[in-house]
Design an enzyme around this catalytic site. Sequence first.
Site, PDB file in Angstrom:
ATOM      1  N   CYS A  82      26.266 -45.937 -38.585  1.00 58.31           N
ATOM      2  CA  CYS A  82      27.615 -46.432 -38.310  1.00 58.31           C
ATOM      3  C   CYS A  82      28.095 -47.377 -39.399  1.00 58.31           C
ATOM      4  O   CYS A  82      29.241 -47.819 -39.382  1.00 58.31           O
ATOM      5  CB  CYS A  82      27.670 -47.168 -36.978  1.00 58.31           C
ATOM      6  N   CYS A 111      32.671 -55.621 -35.009  1.00 62.37           N
ATOM      7  CA  CYS A 111      31.797 -56.477 -35.815  1.00 62.37           C
ATOM      8  C   CYS A 111      31.474 -57.777 -35.086  1.00 62.37           C
ATOM      9  O   CYS A 111      30.358 -58.285 -35.172  1.00 62.37           O
ATOM     10  CB  CYS A 111      32.452 -56.796 -37.150  1.00 62.37           C
TER      11      CYS A 111
END
Lengths: 148, 391
Positions: A33, A102
Site C-alpha cells: 500500500c 496516514c
Amino acid sequence: MYSKTVMDHFMNPRNVGEIENPDGVGEVGNPVCGDIMKIFLKIDDNRITDAKFKTFGCGAAIASSSMATELIKGKSLEDAWEVTNKAVAEALEGLPPIKMHCSVLAEEGIHQAINDYRARRNLAPWEEKAHAHHDEKEDCGCTTCNTG
Amino acid sequence: MEDQKLVYMDHAATTAVHPEVVKAMIPYLHNHFGNPSSIYSIAREAKEAIDSARAKVALSLKTKPDEIFFTSGGTESDNWAIKGVAFANRRRGDHIITSKIEHHAVLHTCQYLEKQGFSVTYLPVDQYGLVDPVELERSITDRTTLVSVMYANNEIGTIEPVKELASITHEYGAYFHTDAVQAVGHMPVPVDGTEIDLLSLSGHKFNGPKGTGALYIRKGVRIDNILHGGAQERNRRAGTENLAGIVGMGKAIELATTGLEEKGARIRAMRDRLISGIQELIPHTRLNGHPSKRLPGNLNISFEFIEGESMLLLLDSFGICASTGSACTSGSLEPSHVLLATGMPAEIAHGSLRLTLDVENTDEEVKYVLRTLPKVVSRLRDMSPLGKQAT
C-alpha cells in the site's frame, strides 16, 4: 495540498530513528500500500520518556509519524492511548481526505507499541476500538477500512 | 531555497508554450478574431490560418491535410477514435483490443464501451512494457473492429511496435488507432508507409497551447462523430474552432519537428548521463521501461525502500519538478497500472521516479539533479524502516 505544519514536520521531522533497547515497538502498514510505520517507545514508570519512528511512506505518513511521536512524549500510557488519529491530523492543521489514512497508521502504531510493552510485561493487551478512527462517511483511503 | 532556479524535468506532463508560438497566436486573439465560418475578410483570414496550421500538422505526420481534424486535445482525440469507430462498425463486430498500459483516456473509454456491451481485450506487456505482436494475433478475431495501442508510453517511455501491430490488424480487417500524444514532436511519427488508420496528438506536449489536439483519420475509415452541431471540420467535429489554439499548435509542431533528430540526440545524451549517473551514485535502483526502445527524454527509475511522493516533495524543495508512479500522488490506492503491468511488485512501483527532459534542459541541470537526488534518496532511506539493507 499540504498545510504548513505538515510540510514543516515532513521537511524537519522530529524523533526520526530507533531507540536502543526499546520498551515497546509497533509496526503497522504494508509496503504494497506504500506505507510502513515503525514506532519505538522508551517507558519509565508508566510514562513515555522517549518516542522515535521510522517510516516508509508519503509526506503525510512521515509528518503524521513525527507529530504523533511529539504528542505522546511525556504522556502516561493511558493518555497516550487516547491520542486519536483525529488529534494527530488536527495538530497537523488538517490532512487531505485521502491522507487521513496516514494519521490512522500513527494511532495504530502507538497502540501496537503500547500493547507490545504490555505483552513484554505479561499484561493483557488493551482493546483497540474498532474503526474508531474516522467518520463513517469519510473514506480514509485505507485498504483495511475499505475491505473491513 | 528561495533564490533557487527551477529545474523542470516533467515535460511528459506538459510543456511551456514556446515564445514564437505565443507570438503567432496573439493576432488571432485580437485582430483576426473572426469566426472561420463567416464570409467577411477577417473570417477568411481565420479560415486561411486554420488551413495553414492543418498543412503543418499534416506535413509533420507525412500525410495530407484533409486527413487532419482538430480537437480539444489528446483525450478528445482518443475518445473520438475509439467510440467513433466502435459505434460506426458495431454491426460488423463488437470486439476491441487495446493494451494494459494505455493512458486513461484510452482505458476508461474502453471500460465505458464494455458497459455499452462491447467486449475489450487488454493485451499484456513484457517487463519492458512492450506489446508482443504474437499476443495481438492470438486475440484478434473477425469480430474485432478496432485495435488501439499507444505509440510510446507516457510513464516509462517504451516505444511500441505499432507498424507491425497495424499490419496484423489490417490482415484481420480491423482499424488501427494509436495514441501518439507522447511521441509527436519528440520523434518522427510518419503515418505514410504504415497501416495506421487513426492517430491522436496533443499540442501542449510539444510547446503548444493546452486545449489543442488533432486526430488523424485515414480517408475511408468508418467513424461516427462524437460532437454534434455545426459543420466545422468538414462536418466531422462540431464547434467553433479554437482559432488561436490551432494556429499555436501549427506553429508548435513546425518548431518541434524542425531538427528533430539533432534535438533528440542531444536530449538522449543528457538523459543517458542522468541514468548512468543515478545508477552509479545510488544503490538499489531499477530502470523501468526498455533500455533502447524508449522516448529520448524519458527516464523512469525505481528506488527501493522509499516512496515516490515524499521523493517528489523533497525534490520540489530543491526546485526540481518530477513525477512518480506512486499511488500517493494519484488519489487512488493502486500504484501505476503501467508499472504493475510490467510485473513490478507494488512496493517497488511506489518508489518510482519519472524525469522527462526536453531541449531546454541543460548539462548544468543534469549535474544539479545528480548532486541533489542522492541526498534526497539517502535522507528518505535513513527514515525508512526498510532502508537498513540499502546502506
